[in-house]
Design a protein around this motif. Structure first.
Motif, PDB file in Angstrom:
ATOM      1  N   TYR A  41      41.668  31.356  25.804  1.00 18.78           N
ATOM      2  CA  TYR A  41      42.385  31.257  27.824  1.00 18.78           C
ATOM      3  C   TYR A  41      42.428  31.026  28.331  1.00 18.78           C
ATOM      4  O   TYR A  41      43.955  30.609  28.689  1.00 18.78           O
ATOM      5  CB  TYR A  41      41.049  32.456  28.471  1.00 18.78           C
ATOM      6  N   PHE A  42      42.639  29.480  27.956  1.00 18.49           N
ATOM      7  CA  PHE A  42      42.894  28.108  28.685  1.00 18.49           C
ATOM      8  C   PHE A  42      44.171  27.964  28.695  1.00 18.49           C
ATOM      9  O   PHE A  42      45.290  27.978  28.541  1.00 18.49           O
ATOM     10  CB  PHE A  42      41.754  27.141  28.601  1.00 18.49           C
ATOM     11  N   ALA A  43      44.696  28.168  27.010  1.00 16.59           N
ATOM     12  CA  ALA A  43      45.948  27.856  26.101  1.00 16.59           C
ATOM     13  C   ALA A  43      47.050  29.490  26.366  1.00 16.59           C
ATOM     14  O   ALA A  43      47.941  28.653  26.031  1.00 16.59           O
ATOM     15  CB  ALA A  43      45.562  28.466  24.718  1.00 16.59           C
ATOM     16  N   GLY A  44      46.352  30.662  26.967  1.00 18.24           N
ATOM     17  CA  GLY A  44      47.411  31.638  26.861  1.00 18.24           C
ATOM     18  C   GLY A  44      47.849  31.134  28.780  1.00 18.24           C
ATOM     19  O   GLY A  44      48.276  31.825  29.368  1.00 18.24           O
ATOM     20  N   LEU A  45      47.167  30.544  29.818  1.00 18.05           N
ATOM     21  CA  LEU A  45      47.473  30.008  30.308  1.00 18.05           C
ATOM     22  C   LEU A  45      48.755  29.099  30.389  1.00 18.05           C
ATOM     23  O   LEU A  45      49.265  29.096  31.361  1.00 18.05           O
ATOM     24  CB  LEU A  45      46.561  29.604  31.582  1.00 18.05           C
ATOM     25  N   ARG A  46      48.653  28.573  30.066  1.00 20.40           N
ATOM     26  CA  ARG A  46      50.117  27.485  29.837  1.00 20.40           C
ATOM     27  C   ARG A  46      51.191  27.627  28.844  1.00 20.40           C
ATOM     28  O   ARG A  46      52.114  27.814  29.217  1.00 20.40           O
ATOM     29  CB  ARG A  46      49.470  26.461  29.466  1.00 20.40           C
ATOM     30  N   LEU A  82      48.917  43.126  28.741  1.00 22.51           N
ATOM     31  CA  LEU A  82      47.522  43.739  28.823  1.00 22.51           C
ATOM     32  C   LEU A  82      47.070  42.202  28.376  1.00 22.51           C
ATOM     33  O   LEU A  82      45.824  42.120  28.522  1.00 22.51           O
ATOM     34  CB  LEU A  82      47.579  44.544  27.774  1.00 22.51           C
ATOM     35  N   ALA A  83      47.051  41.686  27.136  1.00 19.42           N
ATOM     36  CA  ALA A  83      46.526  40.406  26.342  1.00 19.42           C
ATOM     37  C   ALA A  83      46.610  39.393  27.934  1.00 19.42           C
ATOM     38  O   ALA A  83      44.958  39.152  28.051  1.00 19.42           O
ATOM     39  CB  ALA A  83      47.218  39.925  25.348  1.00 19.42           C
ATOM     40  N   ARG A  84      47.414  39.501  28.492  1.00 20.99           N
ATOM     41  CA  ARG A  84      46.836  38.457  29.463  1.00 20.99           C
ATOM     42  C   ARG A  84      45.666  38.632  30.897  1.00 20.99           C
ATOM     43  O   ARG A  84      44.551  38.511  31.629  1.00 20.99           O
ATOM     44  CB  ARG A  84      47.998  37.981  30.659  1.00 20.99           C
ATOM     45  N   ALA A  85      45.364  39.895  30.902  1.00 19.35           N
ATOM     46  CA  ALA A  85      45.411  40.726  31.898  1.00 19.35           C
ATOM     47  C   ALA A  85      44.261  40.756  30.985  1.00 19.35           C
ATOM     48  O   ALA A  85      42.677  40.870  31.667  1.00 19.35           O
ATOM     49  CB  ALA A  85      45.626  41.798  31.922  1.00 19.35           C
ATOM     50  N   HIS A 126      37.436  38.875  31.010  1.00 19.60           N
ATOM     51  CA  HIS A 126      36.589  38.492  30.518  1.00 19.60           C
ATOM     52  C   HIS A 126      35.942  37.180  31.114  1.00 19.60           C
ATOM     53  O   HIS A 126      35.085  36.806  31.209  1.00 19.60           O
ATOM     54  CB  HIS A 126      36.695  38.240  29.232  1.00 19.60           C
ATOM     55  N   TRP A 127      37.105  36.483  30.899  1.00 20.15           N
ATOM     56  CA  TRP A 127      37.063  34.438  31.276  1.00 20.15           C
ATOM     57  C   TRP A 127      37.378  34.398  33.198  1.00 20.15           C
ATOM     58  O   TRP A 127      37.107  33.212  33.291  1.00 20.15           O
ATOM     59  CB  TRP A 127      38.166  33.715  29.918  1.00 20.15           C
ATOM     60  N   GLY A 128      38.407  34.647  33.642  1.00 17.00           N
ATOM     61  CA  GLY A 128      38.399  35.131  34.589  1.00 17.00           C
ATOM     62  C   GLY A 128      37.490  35.197  35.795  1.00 17.00           C
ATOM     63  O   GLY A 128      37.182  34.886  36.374  1.00 17.00           O
ATOM     64  N   GLU A 129      37.340  36.195  35.334  1.00 17.35           N
ATOM     65  CA  GLU A 129      36.068  36.849  36.231  1.00 17.35           C
ATOM     66  C   GLU A 129      34.705  37.707  35.546  1.00 17.35           C
ATOM     67  O   GLU A 129      34.174  38.001  35.875  1.00 17.35           O
ATOM     68  CB  GLU A 129      36.660  38.547  36.262  1.00 17.35           C
ATOM     69  N   GLY A 130      34.346  37.165  33.967  1.00 21.38           N
ATOM     70  CA  GLY A 130      33.414  37.280  33.557  1.00 21.38           C
ATOM     71  C   GLY A 130      33.380  38.842  32.907  1.00 21.38           C
ATOM     72  O   GLY A 130      31.836  39.015  33.057  1.00 21.38           O
ATOM     73  N   ARG A 131      34.108  39.003  32.991  1.00 20.72           N
ATOM     74  CA  ARG A 131      33.855  40.786  32.931  1.00 20.72           C
ATOM     75  C   ARG A 131      33.417  41.147  31.698  1.00 20.72           C
ATOM     76  O   ARG A 131      34.501  40.415  30.743  1.00 20.72           O
ATOM     77  CB  ARG A 131      35.190  41.395  33.164  1.00 20.72           C
ATOM     78  N   ASP A 132      32.994  42.059  30.623  1.00 18.89           N
ATOM     79  CA  ASP A 132      32.491  42.567  29.480  1.00 18.89           C
ATOM     80  C   ASP A 132      33.700  43.097  29.258  1.00 18.89           C
ATOM     81  O   ASP A 132      34.917  43.471  29.913  1.00 18.89           O
ATOM     82  CB  ASP A 132      31.556  42.902  29.870  1.00 18.89           C
TER      83      ASP A 132
END
Lengths: 204, 204
Positions: free
Chosen positions: A21-26, A113-116, A121-127
């Motif tokens: 997730y963090f890598a995807g942000l950058r 979609l991948a970013r969403a 999952h990691w930004g909002e903690g959703r399953d």
């Protein structure tokens, strides 16, 4: 006369890793600074861990505690949304298939979609394990739930994810996130600076 | 009136890891820039891996190949001496005991010995497993071979190394190199920039 566009960077990740997730942000912005694009390649770490004899880092004594602490620390550093999901590690089969299915018809939307999914999952903690959860993330992007459900169930799509994971293994991908740039491998979020340096210098 | 000197950074490492060598090349200077000193604490990864269910990274499929490639790449980047030792992974029992023995009487020399052992093993590719090999590295520093051999054989010194490794485990050290600064843990050579940032900001 211009040369052919350079090959995209291969960004291998498992939706279940916060470092992905963090890598995807950058990664997209980093690549763009060097005139490069990125191919987001969701894979499954399960089959890879079967080869390396590993298990999810968050299940390993001491290391799991560090990972949780570290992920929150990185999120504070980056100032990005972050919420540890209730259920980890994630079974990322369905969200991964969803991305590969959508890639067939709309690569740009598949990337969104991948970013969403990462964000949910990691930004909002959703399953994001099941098809309904994935559909709920996809719907705001204009992806019809029925088409999505039918797509991820297709043998061709299942085969694609399997082939991607096997292809990653064949290239030496033993963990994730894992970026391959012009054949050069970079494992982990904490190597993005080195990747940046590598692209700037053209290797060393 | 001045306050008490801040506590030293704890630099846990196993002589068998090239990342510990690379971290050792930088850690003292990095800490000094923030007015901090470093306590070099050689430990054994073996007992730690018994808890985490891991084995030496260089023995893990794919990951071992990456590690070798990566170590040479880092050495080229840093411009530092590097030679992959013929025999890896190292059994670092004797060199670790040597450092702890010397620490009792001469902490500064113990620090120099640790650096010399790192250099011999990872900078020159020399074996440092046995007492003769360690003595050969220690002799140019003025450390008498007989005193060294007697020192590392003392139960007190053996107990010290064991206690150091157990103490590291109690603090959550699940790999090495591992730096603890004011209670904050940083695992891996690739986190030195983050450590630098943490010290500069006083955390975040």
């Amino acid at each position: 006369m211009t040369g052919a566009a350079p090959a995209p960077l291969d960004f291998y990740f498992d939706f279940g890793s916060p470092y992905g997730y963090f890598a995807g942000l950058r990664i997209d912005g980093l690549a763009a600074q060097h005139g490069r694009s990125v191919l987001w390649r969701p894979i499954l770490l399960g089959p890879i861990m079967a080869i390396t004899g590993s298990r999810p880092n968050m299940d390993i004594p001491m290391r799991g505690d560090y990972l949780r602490h570290d992920a929150h620390r990185i999120a504070r550093l980056l100032g990005c949304p972050f919420a540890w999901p209730e259920s980890t590690p994630l079974n990322s089969l369905v969200p991964s298939r969803a991305v590969w299915w959508l890639r067939e018809s709309d690569p740009v939307l598949a990337h969104r979609l991948a970013r969403a999914l990462h964000h949910a999952h990691w930004g909002e903690g959703r399953d994001i394990t099941g098809i309904d959860a994935v559909a709920a993330v996809a719907a705001p992007l204009g992806i019809a739930p029925d088409a999505l459900a039918g797509g991820v169930a297709q043998p061709r799509v299942k085969d694609r994810l399997r082939a991607e994971t096997e292809g990653a293994i064949a290239r030496g991908v033993f963990g994730a996130p894992y970026i391959i740039a012009d054949g050069e491998p970079f494992w982990g979020w904490d190597r993005l600076d080195m990747l940046d340096h590598w692209l700037a210098r053209g290797g060393w």
